[in-house]
Each structure stands twice: as structure tokens, then as C-alpha cells.
Motif scaffolding. Structure first.
Motif, PDB file in Angstrom:
ATOM      1  N   PHE A 108       0.551  -1.044   0.050  1.00 40.11           N
ATOM      2  CA  PHE A 108       0.116   0.097   0.003  1.00 40.11           C
ATOM      3  C   PHE A 108       0.889   1.299  -0.016  1.00 40.11           C
ATOM      4  N   GLN A 128       0.304   5.411   0.341  1.00 43.54           N
ATOM      5  CA  GLN A 128      -0.721   6.489   0.485  1.00 43.54           C
ATOM      6  C   GLN A 128       0.054   7.967   0.368  1.00 43.54           C
ATOM      7  N   LEU A 136      -0.675  12.163   0.422  1.00 44.49           N
ATOM      8  CA  LEU A 136      -1.726  13.308   0.434  1.00 44.49           C
ATOM      9  C   LEU A 136      -0.823  14.593   0.363  1.00 44.49           C
ATOM     10  N   LYS A 184       1.806  14.222   3.279  1.00 42.02           N
ATOM     11  CA  LYS A 184       2.347  12.908   3.791  1.00 42.02           C
ATOM     12  C   LYS A 184       2.398  11.664   2.845  1.00 42.02           C
ATOM     13  N   PHE A 219       2.998   7.428   3.017  1.00 41.21           N
ATOM     14  CA  PHE A 219       3.039   6.327   3.770  1.00 41.21           C
ATOM     15  C   PHE A 219       3.131   5.301   2.783  1.00 41.21           C
ATOM     16  N   ASN A 271       3.655   0.891   2.822  1.00 40.21           N
ATOM     17  CA  ASN A 271       3.381  -0.415   3.960  1.00 40.21           C
ATOM     18  C   ASN A 271       3.689  -1.331   3.150  1.00 40.21           C
ATOM     19  N   PHE A 290       7.182  -0.563   7.348  1.00 42.14           N
ATOM     20  CA  PHE A 290       6.623   0.813   6.598  1.00 42.14           C
ATOM     21  C   PHE A 290       7.552   1.965   6.568  1.00 42.14           C
ATOM     22  N   GLU A 296       7.034   6.287   6.883  1.00 44.14           N
ATOM     23  CA  GLU A 296       6.076   7.180   6.906  1.00 44.14           C
ATOM     24  C   GLU A 296       6.717   8.557   6.938  1.00 44.14           C
ATOM     25  N   GLN A 345       6.625  12.923   6.479  1.00 42.23           N
ATOM     26  CA  GLN A 345       5.580  14.246   7.103  1.00 42.23           C
ATOM     27  C   GLN A 345       6.410  15.460   7.548  1.00 42.23           C
ATOM     28  N   ARG A 402       9.911   8.327   9.547  1.00 42.30           N
ATOM     29  CA  ARG A 402      10.305   7.241  10.131  1.00 42.30           C
ATOM     30  C   ARG A 402      10.055   5.914   9.410  1.00 42.30           C
TER      31      ARG A 402
END
Lengths: 373, 373
Positions: A192, A194, A196, A286, A288, A290, A295, A297, A299, A310
Motif C-alpha cells: 500500500f 498513500q 496526501l 504525507k 505512507f 506499507n 513501513f 511514513e 511528513q 520514520r
């Protein structure tokens, strides 16, 4: 000359890597900052076309470049040229307007033009640059349609000049660390992504809100970071897109200017990227990523300042370097030395994003999933 | 009796609020934990139906309840009943199996049954409970279809019993704080919600992966948290949904069992909720609510442990209380005192989620946007 320069560049890079000067022709007493002596290692000599706020950001960042040097200006506004000339010490003979720009072909002191004009002008400006025999660095989105982007790629290839797109994140240290971890399998199988991307856009009279000059709204300007980010984070090319548009302010966001679009991209390995592009929200930026084992992420993930985040292993700690400084030094190495970018930044890379943007616009219009292959 | 009990409950609640005993009939020397004396304030006497792992979690949590008490068991497995009876001190006369369960109507010592059986059995079990004149607490999803859910609502209303759905997050302190901030306008105009719900599901033989018993896969089990969360975080009801399904393991995730679905919900005020429901990723359980003046982000957002997160104003710091303990005490107050939940948890609330789940499944199937109104 070319051979000698390449030889010196390799020698100096190698010397730096060892922290030892390799050749006696370099002075041993010089400070390391002056080790890359522009007398010895010729920089990429760049003209900036389009003296707006982003052009200024690039010009400022280039003050710290070791391989690239701002030497020329292209602008339709004489007052801007005057003030920039003073600030950046540009010679008169390297300043152009849009009428006399094509004469740059006769200027041996400029290697490349960084096109930082409104999106809708990129194609014309990039093609004129290529036809003048200069390398093209073009801000993203590289064009307003995939067809224009393809034409730019083709013209630059025929002209024998490089076409690089201003994907500054492709050189950012924390971003590259995440991509290397993904390639090394540290996140396991990716499942996945993401992204934003967005901000509340100000001045309603700016060119970014004019469909002719921008080619679109938030998607062209900021949504492209999620598109491009999904691709380099996942490491595959999407097979399909779906998209949903919401417009809450049709006065500010005219026909042809998208305000908010959520979009999804499906990838061959079953990964879905779920993304947001908007001109009416802050607190975003952001990423992300996964996977089955971990993962990442981030931002901010694409802003001009430090990229923070991180992974499951801990924080990303590479020190911040002004993105445009790194970008221009790396692009200089690509153009002068044939260095390969870890994540491509060429015209074909930019064209991929343009095709996805068009598919997203089509998905919004039709309400249907749009296949990309 | 009822009047006197209500009077005492109000008196004691009021006394607690002031940190002062209000009436001499309460002993001033008692510890505060015994202040709500079950002799004085009758608890909600609950039977748990379905002695699986979640039933056990609820039973354990109820040990700390002040208003609710586990007094009965319903199970088809005699050995489970035996061990639970010992552990929780349940009287023989309050233990039922699915054959003799309807006799619970003659048992004056049980007020409510908490249905924690597989989803596909909720309808039958809730309706039998209601017809026995007992209040129904039903785990979510309340049913496997919206039609079944509507029938449950209708039967419970006709029977004059409450139907409450096990939405434990609706009583969780950090969740409620975010919802109160949103209602108070502290985030400004809400623009976006993101819910990422999922985990890697284990044992492939469990009932959750059997379409008859579960009614669906990840969406019914965990995706519902993002659906429900979007609604209480945004504070509106969605107008439409779009959805995209990916299945990477059709052996583990049979026909009728969704593995991964990304879905979007559009709300009247132009908010889009962008959500993920999956049975094949960990590192999720994230909510992000974004407005024009601020944001809230929570991770974990719906897990059993402490709910953590922050808003633009700082971290969420309410202490963790076992969710099911709070839920059962609050539901006892709702049933016994007519207390209103801050966020509804009744059957009509559950029915709304069921309608959205069906719309998401239809959107996956047709590839079309599905309007909800």
C-alpha cells in the motif's frame, strides 16, 4: 578538452572519496570547498527562464552548488532582469527576453536552460531551448498534456540534448534512503502507498488558477507529487486509475482547474496507492509506504524544507540540504559526466506522470476506472 | 422500586461529581470503589452469548464495571460454559445453550444479552433475545445485510427492548475529545478524513473467512471502523461511495471474502473520506481528520489498547480505560437510566453502516459510484 575534463572530474571525485588528493596538479593547501575548482572542473552553466518565485528559489539554492552555476537569465520583464543581474552577477550578454531567446544558440557560455515558466508554456520553451542546442531542465509538470510531453521528449532526442524534469525529491537523502530500503526488501512485499498532497492556494489571480497557463489545478501542481511519489516508492508502474473530484469553490476553481481529487492507482503486484490532491487543505504532505515487514511514513514528504519521517526501524536522520542545490549539482553531473540518477528524472519519466494525470482526469470525467496499459 | 433506584443513581452520580456524599443513607466511610453499591444501584445484568475470544475479552473487561455485571452465559459448547462458570462465578440457572435459550424469557435475573456470535448468526440471536424480552447488545457488524439489520431494529422496537451495537470507540475518551473539538469548530471547516483499517488475518479456517458466517471479509470485520469512524469524525452522513478491490490471495480469501478494498465516501459538505480496509497489512489503524483550522491524527485509532494521537493543538492525553469496560458501563446507563450516548450506538446507527457496506460491495462489483440517498 572534454576527455581531460572528464578525467579531472573523476580524479577529483575519487580523491574526495578517499579524503586524499590524488593528483599533484591540485593544490594540497586549498580548502575543501574550493577543491572543485571551476578553473579545473567546469560547472554546468545554467540560464533560468522565468524569474518568478520558484525561479528565485532555484537561483538562491544554486549559490551553494559545486557543479552548477547560474550564468544566464531569460525573462519578459526587464526590471526583473536588472535586479537579478545585480544580485547574481550575471553578464549582460547572457540575458535574453522571449523575442531574442533563440539567439542563445550562438552563446558558448550557456550549457542548459532551466524552464521555470507556467506549465502551459513549457513545451514551447523546452523545444526552443532544444533547438538552440542547449540542454533542457524543465520544471514539473513537464507539459499540460501527454502529447506535448511526448513531443518534447522526441524533439530533445533529435536535437541531441538532455531533457531533465525538476523532480527534486529524486535527489533528497531521506527519500532515497526509503527507496533503497524498499529495494533491499526491508519493508517486505509492498502492499500500500498513500500520498496526501495539497495546500490552500492563495492569490486567486495567479497563473496556477488559469487553465490555459496551468493545464489544470491542484493535480498538475501538487497532486503530481503523490503520483510520482507512488511510483518511486512502490517501484512499479500503475496499471489503472480511479478518481473522484470534489469542487467546493467553483469561483476560485474555474472549469479546468481541479480543486480536490482523490485518486487510486493499481499496480501489477496488487499494491493500491490511495492519494489526495487538493488546493483547499493544509496539514498534508504525507507519504505512507506499507509492506509485509515494515513501513515508512514521511511528513513533510515533498515540501521545500527538511523531509522528516520514520520507518519501522526508526527515524530518518539524513541532514537537510536545500533540495534545489542538490538537484542542480546532480543534474550537472548527469549532463556533464553522464551520471545516472537513482530515480530517473528524464523526459520519459515526466511523460509517465503526464499520462497518469490525463488518465485521472478521464476517470473523474467518466466515473470509470481507466486502464493505463 | 424503579423510581427509588433512579433517585439513588442520580444522587450518587451527583455526589461523585461534587466529590461529596449527598445523602446520609450512603456510608461515608466506604471506599469510593464501593460507593456504587450493587445493593443500592442495581447493575445491568448481562448474559454473554458466544464464548469466543472476543466474548472472553468482554467478560474480562466487565470485571471492572461499576454498572454492568456478567451474570449469564449462552453457548453451544458445554466445556466452555463449565470453565467460564468457574472463572466468572456464574450460577447454573443463568446458563443456556442454543436449544433452551428462549427460556431466558422466564429468568428475572438477566436484563440483557450481549450477542458475540459470528456475524451471520447475529440476526437470529438478536431477534430471539428481543422476543424473550431482554435488551440486545450486538457486536458489530450488527448483521450481514442491511435488510437483516433493518429487521432487527424493527423487531427490537416492537418488543420494547433496546438494541445497542458494540461500537466501543463511541465511548473512548480520546475519540470523544476529537469529536467534541470538531463540534466546537476547533478544526474549522472539515475537509477530509482518512481511515486505514486492517491487519494480517491468521488462521485461514476461522469463521471470519467463511462467507456464510461472516457475510464478508475485512470490510465487515475491520473496514467498518473506517466507515463508522468517518461518520463520527466528520459528523455527517455520506451521499455516495466509490470502491476498488484487490485480491492477491484467492485461496485464503474465497469468493465473498474481501481481502483489500480502498473506498471513498462523499459527504454533503464536500468532505471526502478516503479509506482502506484490508486483511493483508499490518501497521495501519490510522485516522486523520483535516479541517481548515487544524487536524487530528490518531494511531492506533480503534485498536483494543490505548488510543493515541494528536491534534494541531498537541497530543491527546486522556488515560486509557479498557474500552469494553467503559462501553458496558455506559450501555448500562443507557438501558437503566435512559442516558444518551454522545455518538449513537443504537440499531439505527448500525443499520447506517450496513447500508454503506452494501453500497461499497455494489461499487466494487459495478465499478460505478453508488449513491446512498
Amino acid at each position: 578538452m572534454k576527455t581531460r575534463r572528464s578525467f579531472l572530474q573523476k580524479a577529483s571525485a575519487s580523491a574526495l572519496a578517499m579524503s586524499l588528493p590524488a593528483f599533484p596538479m591540485f593544490s594540497l593547501t586549498k580548502e575543501s570547498e574550493t577543491y572543485f575548482d571551476f578553473q579545473e572542473v567546469k560547472p554546468l552553466r545554467v540560464a533560468i527562464m522565468g524569474l518568478g518565485s520558484y525561479g528565485k528559489r532555484v537561483a538562491d539554492a544554486m549559490k551553494d552548488c559545486k557543479r552548477a552555476k547560474l550564468v544566464g537569465l531569460v525573462s519578459g520583464t526587464p526590471s526583473k532582469v536588472e535586479s537579478w543581474k545585480k544580485e547574481f552577477g550575471i553578464e549582460d550578454k547572457n540575458c535574453y527576453n522571449y523575442q531574442n531567446f533563440d539567439q542563445i544558440k550562438n552563446n558558448p557560455d550557456i550549457d542548459a536552460v532551466y524552464v521555470i515558466t507556467p506549465n502551459g508554456l513549457h513545451k514551447e520553451h523546452a523545444i526552443r531551448t532544444a533547438k538552440a542546442g542547449k540542454h533542457v531542465i524543465c520544471e514539473k509538470p513537464m507539459a499540460t498534456t501527454a502529447a506535448d510531453a511526448a513531443e518534447m521528449v522526441s524533439v530533445c532526442e533529435q536535437a541531441g540534448v538532455k531533457l531533465l524534469i525538476g523532480y527534486r525529491m529524486h535527489f533528497e537523502a531521506n527519500t532515497l534512503e526509503v527507496v533503497r530500503k524498499r529495494k533491499a526488501g526491508e519493508f517486505g512485499e509492498i502492499k500500500f502507498f498513500q500520498g496526501l498532497s495539497g495546500f490552500i492556494i492563495g492569490d486567486p489571480t495567479q497563473w496556477r488558477l488559469d487553465p490555459v497557463l496551468s493545464g489544470g489545478g491542484a493535480m498538475m501542481d501538487i497532486g503530481i507529487y503523490s503520483i510520482n511519489g507512488a511510483r518511486y516508492m512502490i517501484g512499479e508502474e500503475p496499471l489503472w486509475v480511479t478518481a473522484q473530484e470534489v469542487k467546493t469553490d467553483p469561483v476560485k476553481f474555474k472549469e479546468g482547474i481541479d480543486e480536490t481529487i482523490t485518486f487510486q492507482m493499481g499496480f501489477p503486484n496488487g499494491v493500491v496507492a490511495s492519494c489526495l490532491s487538493t488546493y483547499s487543505m493544509n496539514y498534508l504532505d504525507k507519504f505512507f509506504l506499507n509492506g509485509t515487514k515494515g513501513f515508512a511514513e514521511m511528513q513533510p514528504s515533498t515540501g521545500y524544507g527538511p523531509i522528516e519521517g520514520r520507518t519501522h526501524q526508526g527515524p530518518l536522520t539524513n541532514p537537510h540540504v536545500t533540495h534545489q542545490t542538490t538537484q542542480m549539482d546532480e543534474m550537472a553531473a548527469m549532463i556533464l559526466d553522464g551520471k545516472q540518477a537513482e530515480i530517473p528524472v528524464d523526459g520519459r519519466e515526466g511523460l509517465k506522470d503526464m499520462k497518469i494525470i490525463e488518465a485521472i482526469f478521464e476517470a473523474v470525467k467518466t466515473g470509470q476506472r481507466v486502464d493505463l496499459v
